[in-house]
Design an enzyme around this catalytic site. Structure first.
Site, PDB file in Angstrom:
ATOM      1  N   GLY A   1       0.864  -1.064   0.053  1.00 52.87           N
ATOM      2  CA  GLY A   1       0.069  -0.029  -0.129  1.00 52.87           C
ATOM      3  C   GLY A   1       0.898   1.244   0.018  1.00 52.87           C
ATOM      4  CB  ILE A   2       0.305   4.647   1.922  1.00 55.70           C
ATOM      5  CG1 ILE A   2      -1.151   4.632   1.131  1.00 55.70           C
ATOM      6  CG2 ILE A   2       0.902   5.776   1.994  1.00 55.70           C
ATOM      7  CD1 ILE A   2      -2.258   5.481   2.136  1.00 55.70           C
TER       8      ILE A   2
ATOM      9  CG  ASP B   1       4.737  -4.443   7.372  1.00 57.73           C
ATOM     10  OD1 ASP B   1       3.959  -5.052   8.093  1.00 57.73           O
ATOM     11  OD2 ASP B   1       4.170  -3.643   6.298  1.00 57.73           O
TER      12      ASP B   1
ATOM     13  CG  ASP C   1       3.900  -5.572  16.396  1.00 53.25           C
ATOM     14  OD1 ASP C   1       3.655  -4.467  16.664  1.00 53.25           O
ATOM     15  OD2 ASP C   1       3.103  -6.393  16.862  1.00 53.25           O
TER      16      ASP C   1
ATOM     17  CG  ASN D   1       2.956   3.929   5.897  1.00 52.07           C
ATOM     18  OD1 ASN D   1       1.654   4.474   5.394  1.00 52.07           O
ATOM     19  ND2 ASN D   1       2.722   2.997   5.713  1.00 52.07           N
ATOM     20  CB  ALA D   2       2.823   0.768  10.721  1.00 48.28           C
TER      21      ALA D   2
ATOM     22  CB  ALA E   1     -23.600   1.705  19.921  1.00 45.67           C
TER      23      ALA E   1
ATOM     24  CE1 TYR F   1      -7.090   4.389  10.375  1.00 42.62           C
ATOM     25  CE2 TYR F   1      -8.351   6.153   9.393  1.00 42.62           C
ATOM     26  CZ  TYR F   1      -7.222   5.410   9.408  1.00 42.62           C
ATOM     27  OH  TYR F   1      -6.633   5.653   8.084  1.00 42.62           O
TER      28      TYR F   1
ATOM     29  CB  THR G   1      -4.641   1.130  -0.423  1.00 38.99           C
ATOM     30  OG1 THR G   1      -5.664   1.688   0.548  1.00 38.99           O
ATOM     31  CG2 THR G   1      -3.679   2.436  -0.451  1.00 38.99           C
TER      32      THR G   1
END
Ligand code: NAD
Length: 447
Positions: free
Chosen positions: A217-218, A237, A260, A287-288, A297, A352, A387
């Site tokens: 991805g990015i 990664d 990690d 970036n991760a 709810a 998020y 992505t």
């Protein structure tokens, strides 16, 4: 992760059918390739301040065809309006209407860039109104542009003039294909720091960079662009993504570090890896990131905590280790991935959005500590980027997210985010610190 509709409406017969039916016809954006001209045609420079004259000299030195007036038949690659001396909203009419009169002459992929001063509460109300007014006008005219053209603005803080290195670097970025998906945005140049590169196509020559979440991805696009721009790249990664990570690090001639980032020793491991392989570390790109979407709810603790941990808490821990270490250099550059969800909010993404708004707060509050080391820390907030993350969005919602952008009518590419990051981590952008720049095609919807 391709946008087939975009390809369709830009080819042969289907292009004409889309036109006849009045369907949206997103343009193929002008993207950067090393060595290409900065703009697709002459630059109209509007303004009468001392800053305008100084800038004219600079644009000519870049080899651009600079015009102070444009006739109705002239085709323009860019319009640059220097508005650094406006002091009353009534001052805006002449320059803005001059910009307006030339908009129809703007070539596809053209640019409108304003250069003005930050409106602060300490200003006389009329001056602050004029300065703030420019933002409303530019953001609106950006909605009116077509053919993949964009409009953005540079804000100068007190003590910074239009020829400051980062003001010039920001102008080059906005004029170039590197900013293809940055639209309707303002970037604050807060200090005269920063140094222009000897070679604008190799702005990161000699630097060592770490990119987290680089396996796909990015992150993979960032690793490739930083490498293209001259950096040696350490791709980080999780071990589970090891195979893809190795592929990206091979492609970029760098090294892979399976790690990690939520681990307690992550910062130290990054530093040790960089120093044992390259003897230095100049750039870190956080970036991760992960999503664990649920309506609040229905949100459980595990979903909430994992997103906060990966997207912001780990970055805070790593930055703390970097700043405390003597191995981290003078002039360190850090860029962190935020999101337009952290600005506008997004249904189902409270965890998020909290993490990404957190990134925006974190970079603003860390700017001082990085400036003390002659460095900088900024964030990039992508909107809808094509992505694997956004491919999981249901098709109808995805199609709406792409086409509802007023001017560009398409999602961005990982490359577009990567280009912006490569600009922000360059020494030329050293006068830009604590800022968040959106790469969103002027949308507020996104992952
Ligand atoms: P992606 O899911 O395709 O890739 C993320 C990468 O991060 C993966 O390779 C993953 O293995 C890695 N990663 C996850 N947790 C990790 C950990 N604990 N340690 C190390 N690596 C880890 O995501 P993407 O779409 O490429 O997004 C990259 C960044 O951009 C994320 O921070 C995301 O929130 C942000 N962003 C994406 C979009 C979009 O439209 N795709 C929009 C706004 C912001």
């Amino acid at each position: 992760m391709t946008d087939s509709y975009l390809t369709l409406v830009n080819s042969g017969l289907s292009k004409n059918i889309a036109k006849k039916l009045g369907l949206p016809r997103p343009a193929i954006l002008r993207r950067y390739h090393p060595g290409q001209p900065l703009v697709p045609g002459p630059v109209l420079l509007i303004g009468s301040s001392a800053g305008t004259e100084a800038l004219a000299t600079e644009l000519l030195a870049w080899g651009l065809d600079v015009r102070r007036h444009a006739g109705p038949k002239d085709k323009l690659g860019a319009i640059v309006a220097v508005l650094d001396e406006v002091s009353d909203p009534e001052d805006l009419a002449e320059p803005m209407l001059t910009v307006g009169a030339s908009l129809r002459s703007l070539l596809p992929g053209g640019r409108v860039v304003t250069i003005s001063r930050l409106a602060s509460a300490a200003e006389a109300p009329a001056r602050a109104a004029a300065r703030q007014g420019i933002q409303g006008a530019l953001r609106s005219l950006a909605h009116e542009l077509r053919g993949g053209a964009t409009g953005n603005g540079i804000l100068l803080d007190d003590g910074v003039d239009a020829k400051a290195p980062s003001a010039l670097a920001a102008l080059r970025f906005f004029l170039s294909g590197r900013s293809a998906y940055v639209d309707g945005q303002f970037l604050l140049v807060g200090s005269p720091e920063g140094q222009l590169p000897a070679d604008f196509d190799q702005p990161l020559a000699g630097q060592v960079a770490v990119v987290t979440g680089a396996a796909r991805g990015i992150g993979a696009a960032i690793a490739k662009v930083l490498h293209r721009d001259g950096a040696r790249v350490i791709c980080v990664d999780v071990p589970a993504a090891g195979e893809q990570l190795a592929k990206v690090s091979n492609e970029t001639g760098g090294t892979a570090l399976q790690l990690d980032i939520t681990g307690e020793a992550a910062g130290q491991k990054i530093l040790e890896h960089a120093h044992s392989r390259y003897g230095r570390l100049d750039i870190v790109v956080h970036n991760a990131g992960i999503t664990r979407d649920k309506l609040l709810a229905n949100m459980d603790e595990a979903k909430w905590n994992s997103v906060i941990n990966v997207n912001i808490a780990s970055q805070l821990r790593i930055n703390e280790v970097l700043l405390a270490s003597e191995l981290f250099p003078q002039a360190p550059r850090v860029v962190s991935l935020a999101s337009t969800s952290g600005i506008a909010g997004n249904r189902g993404q409270t965890n998020y959005a909290a993490s990404k708004a957190g990134v925006i707060g974190m970079v603003a509050a860390s700017a001082g500590a990085f400036a003390e080391r002659g460095g900088s820390i900024n964030a990039v907030a992508p909107g809808f980027i094509e992505t694997e993350m956004t491919a999981r969005i249901p098709m109808a919602t995805r199609e709406i997210a792409r086409r509802m952008l007023p001017s560009l009518q398409q999602g961005g590419l990982p490359l577009d985010v990567a280009e912006t990051i490569s600009f922000l981590v360059s020494d030329a952008a050293g006068g830009i610190n604590g800022q968040t720049l959106r790469v969103c095609g002027q949308s507020l919807v996104g992952a």
